[in-house]
Design an enzyme around this catalytic site. Structure first.
Site, short mmCIF file in Angstrom:
data_model
loop_
_atom_site.label_atom_id
_atom_site.label_comp_id
_atom_site.label_asym_id
_atom_site.label_seq_id
_atom_site.Cartn_x
_atom_site.Cartn_y
_atom_site.Cartn_z
N GLY A 111 0.90 -1.28 -0.06
CA GLY A 111 -0.14 -0.08 0.02
C GLY A 111 1.03 1.29 -0.24
N VAL A 112 0.54 2.33 0.25
CA VAL A 112 1.01 3.45 0.42
C VAL A 112 2.09 3.51 1.40
CG1 VAL A 112 0.50 6.07 1.29
CG2 VAL A 112 -1.28 5.02 -0.20
N CYS A 113 1.76 2.99 2.57
CA CYS A 113 2.94 2.75 3.52
C CYS A 113 4.40 2.43 2.91
CB CYS A 113 2.43 2.18 4.70
SG CYS A 113 3.57 1.65 6.11
N GLU A 124 3.16 28.06 5.64
CA GLU A 124 2.03 27.25 6.60
C GLU A 124 1.05 28.39 6.71
OE1 GLU A 124 0.89 24.70 7.43
OE2 GLU A 124 -0.72 25.78 8.72
N GLY A 159 -2.17 17.69 2.93
CA GLY A 159 -3.24 16.67 3.64
C GLY A 159 -3.32 15.49 2.89
N ARG A 160 -4.40 14.58 3.26
CA ARG A 160 -4.74 13.63 2.69
C ARG A 160 -6.28 13.16 2.38
NH1 ARG A 160 -0.62 10.54 0.80
NH2 ARG A 160 -2.04 8.41 0.71
N ASP A 168 -6.92 4.24 6.91
CA ASP A 168 -7.20 5.66 6.62
C ASP A 168 -8.54 5.86 6.01
OD1 ASP A 168 -4.55 6.28 7.18
OD2 ASP A 168 -3.95 6.94 5.01
N ALA A 219 -0.28 4.44 9.91
CA ALA A 219 -0.39 2.60 9.55
C ALA A 219 -0.51 2.10 10.64
CB ALA A 219 1.25 2.67 8.95
N HIS A 224 21.06 3.49 32.11
CA HIS A 224 21.93 4.80 32.06
C HIS A 224 23.22 4.30 31.18
CE1 HIS A 224 23.85 8.43 33.18
NE2 HIS A 224 25.09 7.70 33.59
P1 FAD Z 1 -3.00 2.56 2.14
O1 FAD Z 1 -1.64 2.15 2.76
O2 FAD Z 1 -3.42 3.66 1.68
O3 FAD Z 1 -3.19 1.39 1.06
C1 FAD Z 1 -4.47 1.21 0.56
C2 FAD Z 1 -4.35 0.43 -0.87
O4 FAD Z 1 -5.41 0.05 -1.56
C3 FAD Z 1 -3.49 1.00 -1.98
O5 FAD Z 1 -2.34 0.04 -2.40
C4 FAD Z 1 -4.29 1.30 -2.98
O6 FAD Z 1 -3.72 0.96 -4.22
C5 FAD Z 1 -5.34 0.10 -2.93
N1 FAD Z 1 -6.64 0.29 -3.55
C6 FAD Z 1 -7.35 1.51 -3.37
N2 FAD Z 1 -8.58 1.53 -4.06
C7 FAD Z 1 -8.58 0.20 -4.66
C8 FAD Z 1 -9.60 -0.52 -5.26
N3 FAD Z 1 -10.57 -0.04 -5.79
N4 FAD Z 1 -9.16 -1.81 -5.45
C9 FAD Z 1 -8.04 -2.30 -5.11
N5 FAD Z 1 -6.98 -1.64 -4.64
C10 FAD Z 1 -7.68 -0.25 -4.12
N6 FAD Z 1 2.02 6.76 8.81
C11 FAD Z 1 2.67 6.43 9.77
O7 FAD Z 1 2.05 5.57 10.61
N7 FAD Z 1 4.08 6.58 10.14
C12 FAD Z 1 4.68 7.43 9.05
O8 FAD Z 1 5.83 7.66 9.31
C13 FAD Z 1 4.13 7.65 7.88
N8 FAD Z 1 4.62 8.55 6.94
C14 FAD Z 1 4.01 8.78 5.92
C15 FAD Z 1 4.91 9.27 4.75
C16 FAD Z 1 4.27 9.76 3.73
C17 FAD Z 1 5.08 10.36 2.61
C18 FAD Z 1 2.94 9.25 3.44
C19 FAD Z 1 2.16 9.76 2.21
C20 FAD Z 1 2.23 8.64 4.27
C21 FAD Z 1 2.69 8.61 5.57
N9 FAD Z 1 1.89 7.72 6.53
C22 FAD Z 1 2.58 7.54 7.65
C23 FAD Z 1 0.88 7.53 6.48
C24 FAD Z 1 0.55 6.01 5.98
O9 FAD Z 1 1.06 5.71 5.08
C25 FAD Z 1 -1.00 5.71 6.03
O10 FAD Z 1 -1.59 5.94 7.10
C26 FAD Z 1 -1.18 3.98 5.74
O11 FAD Z 1 -0.42 3.72 4.61
C27 FAD Z 1 -2.82 3.77 5.63
O12 FAD Z 1 -2.82 2.48 5.44
P2 FAD Z 1 -4.23 1.76 4.85
O13 FAD Z 1 -4.07 0.22 5.08
O14 FAD Z 1 -5.44 2.50 5.41
O15 FAD Z 1 -4.12 1.97 3.31
#
Ligand code: FAD
Length: 476
Positions: free
Chosen positions: A45-47, A208, A276-277, A317, A325, A449
Site C-alpha cells: 500500500g501507500v505505507c 503554512e 493533507g490526505r 485511512d 499505518a 544509563h
Molecule cells: P494504504 O496504505 O493507503 O493502502 C491502500 C491500498 O488500497 C493501496 O495500495 C491502493 O492502491 C489500494 N486500493 C485503493 N482503491 C482500490 C480498489 N478500488 N481496488 C483495489 N485496491 C485499491 N504513517 C505512519 O504511521 N508513520 C509514518 O511515518 C508515515 N509516513 C508517511 C509518509 C508519507 C510520505 C505518506 C504519504 C504517508 C505516511 N504515513 C505514515 C501514512 C500511512 O502511509 C497511511 O496511514 C497508511 O498507509 C494507511 O494504510 P491503509 O491500510 O489505510 O491504506
C-alpha cells in the site's frame, strides 16, 4: 468473448496497505479463506510503496548527511559529500522491493489468493474486479474488509500539471536535487520531505497558513523543532497563504498572501504540495451497498470496525483519523478477529503519533492542547534534555520529555517528547497509558544509563517536585 472468472471467498480484503494486509493475514491465521485485492504487484500500500518506508529510508540518508556536517564540532571534519542520486534512489527502491516482496511471500505461505486489480462493489456480497492483466473477475464473499486508504489532497486552483509540481509520491522519487523548493503545508509529510531535500542541498522554503508548524501538536514541542527548522530551511513562512502558482521560464512563480494583507511573489524550481490526505472512498460502488460515508469522505464504522452494511468492515485511512499505518494495522486485526467470531474491539487509550523530523516529535494519549481545549485539569512535568547525560553525549540537548497526568489520581494520561529518537521512546508512554500506570510506576522503574529513556523516568520524578539531574527551588 472471454467471460469473467468467478471466485468465491469467505473474506475479501480490498486494499493491501498496512491495514489490509494485517487484516488478511490475521483472517487467514484464524482459518478463513481469504482473497486480497490491490493494484500493486505485492502487498504494501501507500505505507510501503509511497509513504512511511521510502520517506524513512531517505530521512536516514538525511540524518547521515546532517550528522556528518555537525561532526566538525567533535573534531571530525568530513569532506563535502558526493551524492549519487541514482544509487540513492536504487537503495530506497531496494528497501521497498525487499519489504513488499517479503509480504508477497507471506501471502503465498498463508494461501491467500492475491488478485492484482481494481475492485468495485456490485452489491453487499459481490465485487467486480478489473485485473491489471486486463482480465475480469467476480468475487463473491461472506465478509469484506474495505482498506483502500487515502491519496494526497490537492488544492485544484493551485495545482498545475508540470514536472515542477510534486505531491508526496512525486517528491519521494527524487528525480533531481532542485536548487529551490517550496513546500506548501507545514504538516508532518511536508516537513519530513522538506528535511530530506534540505539535507541534499536544496534551499527549502516552507509555507503554512496557520500560526505554527504541525497544527494540532503541543506548541512547546513545536518550538524545539522550529528552532532547528529555521536553521535547516531557507525560510519558514507562517500565517501566509499561497494564492497563485504559474510556470514561467523554467520556474514556478508563486504569489503569497501575507498576514498583514501584503502580496509578495517568489520563484522556485519545484513546489511540493502537501496539504493533507483524502480518503479513497469514491468509485468503489459503495452506493450499491449499505455503507455510509461522512461529509469528509470517511466510511462510518463502529468499535468492531463494522460499517452500516453488516457484511462489510472498514479499516485504516478510509475509516477516519488518525491516518497512520499502525492505527490501520490494529483496526485490521480487530476486524479479522470479529469476522472469525472473536470478541474484539478497537478501543485504544493511546495511539502514538511520530513526526520523523530532526528533532523528532512524538506524543501519545492526551496532549496538553487537548486538555486545555477540554478544560480538563492536568499536571504536567517537563524534563529538559539539557539535563540528560545521554543527550549531552550526542550533542543533542535540544529536547524535552513531558508527562501529562491526572493531578488527583496521578494516572498517566499522556507522554510527549521532542528530541532525537523520540519516535523510539514514545512506546513506553503508550504502554504506561494502556496499563493504567500512575506516575510513580514510571518513577520507580529503573531505566538504563546513559539512555534517553531516562528522561521519561526523570520527568516522572519531577512530577513529585524534584529529580536527580535538576534542582527546582521550593516555592516559598
Ligand atoms: P494504504 O496504505 O493507503 O493502502 C491502500 C491500498 O488500497 C493501496 O495500495 C491502493 O492502491 C489500494 N486500493 C485503493 N482503491 C482500490 C480498489 N478500488 N481496488 C483495489 N485496491 C485499491 N504513517 C505512519 O504511521 N508513520 C509514518 O511515518 C508515515 N509516513 C508517511 C509518509 C508519507 C510520505 C505518506 C504519504 C504517508 C505516511 N504515513 C505514515 C501514512 C500511512 O502511509 C497511511 O496511514 C497508511 O498507509 C494507511 O494504510 P491503509 O491500510 O489505510 O491504506
Amino acid at each position: 468473448m472471454s467471460s469473467a472468472k468467478n471466485t468465491n471467498t469467505q473474506v475479501v480484503v480490498i486494499g493491501a496497505g498496512p491495514g489490509g494486509y494485517a487484516a488478511a493475514f490475521r483472517a487467514a491465521d484464524l482459518g478463513k479463506q481469504v482473497t486480497l485485492i490491490d493494484l500493486d504487484k505485492n502487498p504494501g500500500g501507500v505505507c510501503l510503496y509511497r509513504g512511511c518506508i521510502p520517506s524513512k529510508a531517505l530521512l536516514h540518508v538525511a540524518k547521515i548527511l546532517n550528522e556528518s556536517k555537525e561532526a566538525a564540532d567533535f573534531g571530525v571534519d568530513f569532506k563535502p559529500p558526493k551524492i549519487d542520486l541514482d544509487k540513492m534512489r536504487a537503495w530506497k527502491n531496494d528497501v521497498v522491493g525487499k519489504m513488499t516482496g517479503g509480504l508477497g511471500e507471506l501471502c503465498k505461505r498463508r494461501n491467500i489468493n492475491f488478485i492484482q486489480g481494481r475492485a468495485q462493489f456490485k452489491d453487499s456480497n459481490t465485487l467486480d474486479v478489473e485485473r491489471v492483466d486486463g482480465g475480469k473477475e467476480t468475487v463473491t464473499f461472506e465478509n469484506a474488509i474495505l482498506a483502500t486508504g487515502s491519496k494526497p489532497a490537492r488544492i485544484p486552483s493551485l495545482w498545475i500539471d508540470s514536472p515542477r509540481m510534486m505531491d508526496s509520491t512525486g517528491a519521494l522519487e527524487i528525480a533531481d536535487i532542485p536548487k529551490s523548493l517550496l513546500v506548501v503545508g507545514g504538516g508532518y509529510i511536508g516537513l519530513e520531505l522538506g528535511t530530506v531535500y534540505a539535507s541534499l542541498g536544496t534551499e527549502v522554503t516552507v509555507v503554512e497558513m496557520t500560526a505554527g508548524l504541525l497544527p494540532g501538536a503541543d506548541r512547546d514541542l513545536v518550538k524545539i523543532l522550529a528552532a532547528r527548522a529555521n536553521k535547516i530551511f531557507k525560510s519558514v513562512l507562517l500565517e501566509t497563504r499561497v494564492v497563485e502558482i504559474a510556470e514561467k521560464a523554467k520556474k514556478l512563480h508563486v504569489k503569497f498572501h501575507e498576514k498583514d494583507g501584503n502580496e509578495v511573489e517568489q520563484s522556485f524550481d519545484k513546489v511540493l504540495m502537501s496539504v493533507g490526505r483524502t480518503p479513497n472512498s469514491k468509485n468503489l460502488g459503495l452506493e450499491n451497498t449499505k455503507v455510509k460515508v461522512n461529509d469528509k469522505g470517511f466510511v462510518e464504522v463502529d468499535i468492531n470496525r463494522r460499517t452500516a452494511d453488516p457484511a462489510i468492515f472498514a479499516i485504516g485511512d478510509i475509516a477516519g483519523e488518525p491516518m497512520l499505518a499502525h492505527k490501520g494495522s490494529h483496526e485490521g486485526l480487530v476486524a479479522a478477529e470479529v469476522i472469525a467470531g472473536h470478541k474484539a474491539a478497537f478501543e485504544p487509550l493511546a495511539i502514538p503519533a511520530v513526526v520523523f523530523t530532526d528533532p523528532e516529535i512524538a506524543w501519545c494519549g492526551l496532549t496538553e492542547t487537548q486538555a486545555k481545549e477540554a478544560g480538563r485539569k492536568v499536571e504536567v512535568a517537563r524534563f529538559p534534555w539539557g539535563a540528560s547525560g545521554r543527550a549531552t553525549t550526542l550533542g543533542r540537548n535540544d529536547g524535552v520529555t513531558k508527562i501529562i497526568a491526572d493531578p488527583e489520581t496521578e494516572r498517566i494520561l499522556g507522554l510527549a517528547i521532542a528530541g532525537s529518537g523520540a519516535g523510539e521512546l514514545i512506546s513506553e508512554g503508550v504502554l504506561a497509558i494502556e496499563m493504567g500506570a500512575v506516575v510513580s510506576d514510571v518513577k520507580l522503574t529503573i531505566h538504563p544509563h546513559p539512555t534517553l529513556s531516562e528522561t521519561v523516568m526523570e520527568s516522572a520524578e519531577l512530577f513529585f517536585g524534584q529529580c536527580t539531574h535538576l534542582y527546582r527551588p521550593k516555592k516559598s
